[in-house]
Structure formats: structure tokens, C-alpha cells
Enzyme design. Sequence first.
Site, PDB file in Angstrom:
ATOM      1  N   SER A 228     -15.271  15.010  -3.763  1.00  0.00           N
ATOM      2  CA  SER A 228     -15.389  13.609  -3.382  1.00  0.00           C
ATOM      3  C   SER A 228     -15.166  13.459  -1.875  1.00  0.00           C
ATOM      4  O   SER A 228     -15.856  14.108  -1.088  1.00  0.00           O
ATOM      5  CB  SER A 228     -14.407  12.798  -4.220  1.00  0.00           C
ATOM      6  OG  SER A 228     -14.691  11.431  -4.198  1.00  0.00           O
ATOM      7  N   ASP A 454     -23.263  10.737 -11.287  1.00  0.00           N
ATOM      8  CA  ASP A 454     -22.015  10.441 -10.584  1.00  0.00           C
ATOM      9  C   ASP A 454     -22.001   8.988 -10.111  1.00  0.00           C
ATOM     10  O   ASP A 454     -22.890   8.569  -9.367  1.00  0.00           O
ATOM     11  CB  ASP A 454     -21.863  11.379  -9.384  1.00  0.00           C
ATOM     12  CG  ASP A 454     -20.460  11.407  -8.831  1.00  0.00           C
ATOM     13  OD1 ASP A 454     -19.849  10.330  -8.682  1.00  0.00           O
ATOM     14  OD2 ASP A 454     -19.963  12.509  -8.547  1.00  0.00           O
ATOM     15  N   HIS A 484     -17.701  11.895 -12.339  1.00  0.00           N
ATOM     16  CA  HIS A 484     -17.509  12.137 -10.908  1.00  0.00           C
ATOM     17  C   HIS A 484     -17.199  13.610 -10.684  1.00  0.00           C
ATOM     18  O   HIS A 484     -16.071  14.061 -10.858  1.00  0.00           O
ATOM     19  CB  HIS A 484     -16.362  11.256 -10.420  1.00  0.00           C
ATOM     20  CG  HIS A 484     -16.196  11.217  -8.939  1.00  0.00           C
ATOM     21  ND1 HIS A 484     -17.241  11.279  -8.050  1.00  0.00           N
ATOM     22  CD2 HIS A 484     -15.072  11.114  -8.174  1.00  0.00           C
ATOM     23  CE1 HIS A 484     -16.784  11.212  -6.814  1.00  0.00           C
ATOM     24  NE2 HIS A 484     -15.463  11.119  -6.867  1.00  0.00           N
TER      25      HIS A 484
END
Length: 515
Positions: A228, A454, A484
Site C-alpha cells: 500500500s 483492490d 487490498h
Amino acid sequence: MPTLLRLRAAALTATAVLLSTVLAGCGGDDAEDEDLTRQELEWKECGAPDEAQGGGAAPSPLPDDGEWQCATMKAPLDWDEPKGDTIGLELIRVRTTGSASERIGSLLFNFGGPGGSGVKTLPAFAEDYGTLRTRYDLVSFDPRGVGRSKPVICENDQQLDAYFQQDATPDDAAERTVLLDNTKEFNDACENNSEQMLPNVRTTDAARDLDLMRQVLGDEKLHYFGFSYGTELGGVYAHLFPRKVGRAVFDAVVDPTQNAEQGSLGQAEGFQLALDNFAEDCVSKTEECPVGDSAQDVKDRIARLLRDLDRKPIPGVFPRELTQTAATNGIVQALYSQDFWEYLTEGLQQAYEGDGSTLMLLSDSMNGRSENGEYDNSAAAHTAISCADSKPRYDAAYVERILPEFRAASPLFGDYLAWGMIGCTDWAVPGAADHPDVSAPGAPPILVIGNTGDPATPYEGARAMVNALGEGVGVELTYRGQGHGAYDSKNKCVQDAVHGYLLDGKVPQARTVCG
């Protein structure tokens, strides 16, 4: 309130827990002529996480009796004055299970945010990285401004309870004024309580910390696994230190070419896609979907619930009520992982019957609130780092002009993410740039993994990262899945590619597709 929602594993760990000391830092120490690259870390048994890290128990040994060790590394407060004051950065590690001849070095993890505590998160996920531990020491850290690393502090627990309950999607001038006033109060509190740190928490600062970490750990190259926001940090590191990059994996990739508005709009589309997929999944099961008769009915009922909550909240976690904003936050949190779709279904069922407790627990997890009512500093750190990085400043008039575009991208999340863009208005320090520079000519291959489903870092960001890193650097891998990130899905194709690369240096064929 939401800006760019990039918090990954730390929030997911808190969700799993909810549903089934003194703040540290050495600010003010004088580095004088000390060569910080030569410092020796004093590794010792890890204590329990403090409030800024999220609290809880000290990390337990791994099943093979692998013991967790913690240490504090000195780093310059201001990298423009490397011989000036220092701060302490908290590190955690577990040693490799392999022999000395098999050991490659340290593998540093950043789990995202910005604002997530790696010291708290790595032990929660370490068993998933057992294969990588056969050749690496697993290492993570609290980035500057986060957890035990001179944390940014804004409002207190009681103030944050009110802040996260407020109406984040104003419908009229009066509600808009309240939102703007509350945002200013939060930002002023950050300046009053953490003025020294606010100019020094940019991602470029954290990247320089990473290189100091590499040297102090004794590694010639930085071996890195970023998730991320951690992919943005990794990209910035590669730009600053291309010839110091070892083997690096970016998973759940932030688009480095987008400004804050473009990123928020992409997330509106991403979370809407995740909601669409959740609704389709629910009604496709052999048994009746308990929250709607069709995919559209599922979404219509959620929209109606949120409108009702805007008018009249319902009981949440006593004594707090579930507001429209808290419910939206809870839905967003559940959409981060397909594993939490069952909690979303349960929470919606309860809310339709007047019980908002599960959605509120999900919201609490997103916001870093523990069961005892204490908040970690992830929200404060997220705001501080995002605002220090991002140059654009958006006012209410601008948000109102772009609302139609956001609503078209997501009828449910458009307003929520558009109004989140005011979070850096009147911030105490200017933002560094429109978007990060991750161009890394001369760096070795970096594995870049995008997930087609995602919600928080949409799939297109992986291709953008590959292109921005430059020719011959980024190697794209696609995972056709939900949630995610890709590696933690335990998809064999993805994990084989990551293991082959990190453990044996085998670079996958570009544009490999898994799933």
C-alpha cells in the site's frame, strides 16, 4: 477524516481482534559529530505496544520459538541538518531460521498507511512470511511520526470520538461550516502538540531513514517488501538510492503519478467496485442473501440506511451512536478484505434491525480505536505525512464543484472521499509536491503486484508505478482477485513468484497473470 485511505495491515489486524507507556522518542538529543551509520543497536525483548502503537500484549514468540527483539535507532530530526538533533526510530525483528550461509540479510517491511505501526503489525502477520524467513531476518519499524518513533499527536481520545462521529458529508451551509471548523481544530491541535515534527515527516525523510537503517543493520543493499503506502515509500527510496536497492516487492500499489484529488477519485471508483463485487457475491450464493434480493437491492438498501442515519443515528457501541459517517467508515473497512465481507453482512443485518455495534467496531478499527476507548496515533500520523507530502490544498468551494464527478464515480462513497480532501486545508506546513518522484534509473528489477479488485489502491496504479520507475526497473505481475493486496491472499501463483524472486533472485516474466 478520509484523505487517501492507504492503511492496510494495521487496521485489518485491529478488525480481527475487535470482531472475534509513555510515548517514546529521543527528540532533542544532539548528534554532534556522531556518525549515525556506525551506531550499534541494542536489541532487547519487546515490551507491550504503547497507546500510540495501538496497545495490546507484547508479541508472542513464533511457533518455532522465534523471539521478537526491539531496538531504537537514532536518526536526524531534520535530514537537511544531519548533524543536528536526533529522534529515535523503533525497530522490531525476528532472526532467520536459515543458516548463516543461507542468510541473505534483513527484509524490511512497511505495511502502509501512512501511519501504521510496523512494530505492532509485523508480529501479527509474521507466520505468513515464514518462507521468506528461511533466508532473511524479518524487520519492521515505526516510521518517523508513528507509534514509538516520535509520534505526531493531535487530539485526545474524547475529542477524537467526537471528530470521527461528525457529519463528514455536509448537506447544507451550516453542516459545511461545522465540518470546516472541526477540521481546523484538529489541524491546530496537531500543530500545538507536534509542531517540531510536522515539517519532518515527509516520505523523503522516511526513505532516508530506510537507507540509514540498511547501513546500521549491516546490509549492502536494501531488501524490501512494501504494501500500500509502503509501495510509495519504496518507490521514493528507489529514486533517491537506486544503486542501493536489493530485491524489492511492491504489493497493493499506490499510483505515484496522481495528485491527491486523482487518488481520491480513484479510490471512490475502487471502493464502489468492491461494493459491487460484495453485492454480487452475496446474491450469487446458493442460500438467500440476507441483505438484499439482488445486487442492486443490496446497494439500494445500504444507501437508504446511510440516508436514515444522516437523519437519526442508531445505538452503536454504548454510549456512542452509529452515525452516517461511522457507518460509511465501517463499510469501507470491511471492503478492504474479502475475509471481512461476512462481518459486513452481519453488520448490515444488525443495523437494519436498529443495532449499529458491528459497523461501529469496524469503524473503530479503521480509526485506530481500541476496545478501551484509546486511539493509536495512526490518524494523526496519516494526516501529518499526507499533508507534508501533498502540495495541493482544496477548499470547500472546490470540493462542491467536483462533487458531481465523485458521485458519478461512486454514488455511495463519492461525497465521503471528496469532502475528505479538505483535510490538509490550512495545514501548518506546505506540501512537498503534487505527487512523488519514483523514477529510478540504474535500479535493479523491482516486482510490482497489482490486484484487479483492490479498492484502496486500484489496479491501474501498478502499471503507472512500473512506467514511472523507468525502463528495465518495474516488473508487473497481475493478481485477479479481491481485497487490498495480493501476497496475503495466499494465492500460490503470486507467492511462488514472490518467493522465487526474494529468495533466489528469479525475476518473473513481465506481465505475468495470477488468479
